[in-house]
Scaffold this motif. Structure first.
Motif, mmCIF file in Angstrom:
data_model
loop_
_atom_site.group_PDB
_atom_site.id
_atom_site.type_symbol
_atom_site.label_atom_id
_atom_site.label_comp_id
_atom_site.label_asym_id
_atom_site.label_seq_id
_atom_site.Cartn_x
_atom_site.Cartn_y
_atom_site.Cartn_z
ATOM 1 N N SER A 107 3.352 7.261 6.035
ATOM 2 C CA SER A 107 4.269 7.326 7.169
ATOM 3 C C SER A 107 4.559 5.913 7.670
ATOM 4 C CB SER A 107 3.661 8.162 8.288
ATOM 5 O OG SER A 107 2.404 7.628 8.674
ATOM 6 N N ARG A 108 5.640 5.745 8.381
ATOM 7 C CA ARG A 108 6.003 4.441 8.910
ATOM 8 C C ARG A 108 5.114 4.110 10.109
ATOM 9 N NH1 ARG A 108 12.643 4.020 8.531
ATOM 10 N NH2 ARG A 108 12.777 4.388 6.267
ATOM 11 N N LEU A 109 4.295 3.094 9.930
ATOM 12 C CA LEU A 109 3.346 2.710 10.962
ATOM 13 C C LEU A 109 3.938 1.605 11.828
ATOM 14 C CD1 LEU A 109 0.119 2.519 8.765
ATOM 15 C CD2 LEU A 109 1.007 4.481 10.021
ATOM 16 N N LYS A 110 3.650 1.665 13.105
ATOM 17 C CA LYS A 110 4.069 0.621 14.030
ATOM 18 C C LYS A 110 2.842 -0.211 14.375
ATOM 19 C CE LYS A 110 6.527 -0.080 18.396
ATOM 20 N NZ LYS A 110 7.194 0.588 19.536
ATOM 21 N N ALA A 123 4.148 2.065 2.925
ATOM 22 C CA ALA A 123 3.771 1.656 1.574
ATOM 23 C C ALA A 123 3.728 2.867 0.655
ATOM 24 C CB ALA A 123 2.408 0.957 1.580
ATOM 25 N N ILE A 124 3.895 2.599 -0.629
ATOM 26 C CA ILE A 124 3.728 3.594 -1.686
ATOM 27 C C ILE A 124 2.430 3.287 -2.425
ATOM 28 C CG2 ILE A 124 4.648 4.478 -3.861
ATOM 29 C CD1 ILE A 124 7.436 3.967 -2.798
ATOM 30 N N ILE A 204 4.705 -2.391 -0.723
ATOM 31 C CA ILE A 204 5.412 -2.137 0.524
ATOM 32 C C ILE A 204 6.743 -1.458 0.206
ATOM 33 C CG2 ILE A 204 6.373 -3.164 2.603
ATOM 34 C CD1 ILE A 204 3.364 -3.362 2.413
ATOM 35 N N SER A 205 7.032 -0.367 0.906
ATOM 36 C CA SER A 205 8.300 0.352 0.703
ATOM 37 C C SER A 205 9.248 0.215 1.892
ATOM 38 C CB SER A 205 8.026 1.837 0.453
ATOM 39 O OG SER A 205 7.363 2.438 1.555
#
Length: 289
Positions: A107-110, A123-124, A204-205
């Motif tokens: 998931s997109r982390l902040k 990331a993948i 990194i995605s």
């Protein structure tokens, strides 16, 4: 707890043996039914058939890139990786574990980067199970463990780098992709080794400034780009002016005093460094009138 091979036999030969024993058991039941003086023969044949049915529970299949983790009354007995039809102790309980290469996108982390700026990062991760015993018995749910620990490693890695490049030459998330990805892979590998999982690749995605500072950072990047472009333009213009003056002097085209040189340099710099096209002005007089 480390993985070890399980004890099992090839399935086809075992099936053939049980089939012939079953024929003998059926023949015993039928023969005892015809011989009224032998009442125990049908009973013995029925017991043998029931025992064969119990032994048939020991057959199982192993698919390519799969391991069957076996337990005997809760105790780990080994893992069978040889594909095809196999036979083992019917008392064994079996759990299939995939050995295929798998991947997921976090998931997109902040998080805050090394400079304290809030960024969004994802990331993948490409991974596979290499030790089935550790994957099954050392963690509760190895798939969920992989995802949570990967995101934890991603968060830790992102805090070790700045988003953008600085003058001091430190690596950054945006400019040093290979180094950042290798660092991320090592961080995840260190967390997943206890679960019998190997990280094949991590990269990194998604990488961006958080929305609350994205516009300000974009303006800063644009300003930095303008300053860098202006610096390059001025350097080039100064070189061109110096070259023009040097060639005029060497070829003797015109003799210029210091005041005329200053005027020429000023005009050339305006022409070379200006944002807009210049308008020529014809001077009908002299420089001093």
């Amino acid at each position: 707890m480390n993985e070890r091979p399980a004890a099992s036999l090839p399935g086809i030969p075992s099936l053939v043996v049980l089939f012939f024993i079953g024929l003998i058991a059926v023949g015993t039941v039928l023969k005892g039914a015809d011989m009224h003086g032998q009442p125990l023969m049908p009973f013995a044949g029925a017991i043998l058939l029931g025992f064969l049915a119990f032994l048939a529970k020991g057959f199982f299949q192993v698919q390519p890139n799969q391991g069957q983790v076996m337990q005997l009354f809760g105790r780990y007995s080994g893992t069978e990786r040889r594909e095809g039809l196999r036979w083992t102790n019917p008392f064994y309980s079996r759990r299939p574990v995939s050995l295929r290469v798998r991947n997921f996108e976090s998931s997109r982390l902040k998080v805050n980067d090394n400079d304290g700026n809030p960024i969004e990062i994802a990331a993948i991760v490409v991974w596979q199970v290499v030790d089935t015993a550790e994957a099954v018995f050392c963690v509760n749910d190895y798939e969920n463990f992989v995802q949570i620990q990967s995101e934890s490693a991603l968060r830790q890695m992102a805090q070790s780098y700045a988003y953008d490049t600085h003058d001091d030459g430190r690596p950054s998330l945006r400019s040093h992709g290979d180094e950042v990805n290798n660092h991320l892979g090592r961080e995840i590998e260190a967390r997943l080794v206890k679960a019998g999982v190997q990280v094949v690749e991590a990269r990194i995605s998604h990488l961006a400034y958080a929305q609350e500072i994205a516009q300000a950072m974009l303006q800063r990047q644009q300003a930095s780009a303008i300053v860098a472009a202006r610096t390059r333009i001025v350097e080039g213009a100064v070189g061109m002016v110096a070259l023009a003056l040097e060639q005029l002097r060497e070829q003797g085209v015109v003799e210029l005093d210091e005041e005329r040189k200053a005027a020429m340099v000023s005009n050339l710099l305006v022409v070379l460094c200006g944002d807009r096209s210049t308008q020529p002005v014809v001077n009908t007089g002299s420089l001093y009138s």
